[in-house]
Design an enzyme around this catalytic site. Structure first.
Site, PDB file in Angstrom:
ATOM      1  N   GLY A 203       0.827  -1.197   0.000  1.00 47.99           N
ATOM      2  CA  GLY A 203       0.000   0.000   0.000  1.00 47.99           C
ATOM      3  C   GLY A 203       0.863   1.248   0.000  1.00 47.99           C
ATOM      4  O   GLY A 203       2.027   1.217   0.418  1.00 47.99           O
ATOM      5  N   CYS A 204       0.297   2.351  -0.453  1.00 45.39           N
ATOM      6  CA  CYS A 204       1.099   3.575  -0.585  1.00 45.39           C
ATOM      7  C   CYS A 204       1.561   4.094   0.780  1.00 45.39           C
ATOM      8  O   CYS A 204       2.762   4.286   1.002  1.00 45.39           O
ATOM      9  CB  CYS A 204       0.336   4.637  -1.360  1.00 45.39           C
ATOM     10  SG  CYS A 204      -1.307   5.036  -0.726  1.00 45.39           S
TER      11      CYS A 204
END
Length: 310
Positions: free
Chosen positions: A113-114
């Site tokens: 995930g970012c």
């Protein structure tokens, strides 16, 4: 020639992957006509005709597509569906030699995930070195551009007559159940998830993840220079993660500095009492599409930076 299929190429992550791969002469992009892009039989056929499949889908659809893929297909999932699943490599190869080997040899790879990318990049070197206790009560705040919210949020921010509240930064995830928290806890091996404050602001792309630390509370009470040395040594020689020299922290730390690029920049700032660990990168680059392509390159035995913008 290696055949690639992007399942869900209409979203922001899928479109960025397609743009990065279109000029590659070593790859053939398989596509579906618009009328068939949601057809299960057509998608299943393309998935199993490909050598590498990128899943840029909602979680439930990503799980379905992953189940359709035969064992010869390398699946790289950009959704949240498999990031903490057994048997899936966590696609941040710079974290350790074991992470890189898992990407090199695995047929199932979960792209991080970012927000999680910045957090694990800052925390993992310290837990691995034994300096950061795994029960330390970590907190993290993360500033992102609105492209991280996908097509709906992009349209919201770029529409005429938009809500004036969009002019200001907006904190979200207030219930402390953000979907990135499981990987933020599991990957560094923490006893509990961090207290996490994500914030979306009125700019398109770029991300700044910050982890503050009280250094006297860490094992051995390390100095700021020692913390910097641990992190810098951990990422020495890496092509996509750069640790700035100690003392090069800017007066203002802009979150969009690496927008449009696929690399990450780490800063260590503060003093011997209180440190700020900061990771800056593009939420659509090292935080999404760029990371997925890096994993593909490694899995195919290519230069990991091929097709990326550094």
């Amino acid at each position: 020639m290696t055949k690639i299929f992007i399942d869900g190429r209409e979203g922001t992550t899928g479109l960025r992957i397609q743009q990065r791969l279109e000029g590659r002469r070593d790859l053939e992009l398989l596509t579906l006509p618009d009328a068939l892009r949601k057809d299960p039989d057509a998608r299943r056929e393309k998935i199993n005709a490909a050598d590498v499949v990128f899943l840029c889908l909602p979680d439930a659809a990503a799980r379905e597509s992953a189940e359709w893929a035969n064992d010869c297909v390398t699946v790289i999932d950009a959704s949240t569906a498999h990031r903490v699943s057994p048997g899936w490599a966590y696609g941040f190869p710079e974290l350790s030699a074991a992470h890189r080997r898992a990407v090199e040899t695995g047929r199932r790879i979960a792209s991080p995930g970012c927000h999680a990318s910045g957090f694990v990049a800052l925390v993992c070197p310290l837990t691995a070195a034994g300096v950061l206790p795994k029960d330390y009560p970590l907190c993290c705040h993360s500033l992102t551009g609105y492209s991280g919210g996908g097509r709906k949020m992009i349209a919201e921010y770029e529409s005429d007559g938009r809500d004036p509240e969009l002019d200001s930064p907006r904190q979200y995830g207030l219930s402390q159940t953000h979907k990135h928290l499981p990987e933020m806890q599991l990957v560094p091996g923490l006893a509990r998830p961090p207290l996490f404050s994500p914030i979306v602001s009125d700019y398109y792309a770029g991300m700044e993840v910050t982890v503050p630390l009280h250094l006297p509370l860490l094992s051995g009470a390390p100095t700021l220079a020692q913390i910097h040395e641990i992190i810098a040594n951990h990422y020495a020689g890496q092509k996509l993660v750069k640790v700035l020299p100690l003392g090069e922290s800017p007066a203002f730390c802009g979150a969009n500095r690496l927008a449009g690029r696929d690399s990450m920049e780490i800063l260590v700032a503060g003093n011997d009492e209180r440190a700020l660990l900061i990771a800056r990168f593009d939420n659509l680059g090292k935080g999404a599409s760029g990371a997925a392509i890096q994993c593909m390159n490694i899995a195919l035995g290519r230069d990991e930076t091929e097709g990326l913008t550094l």
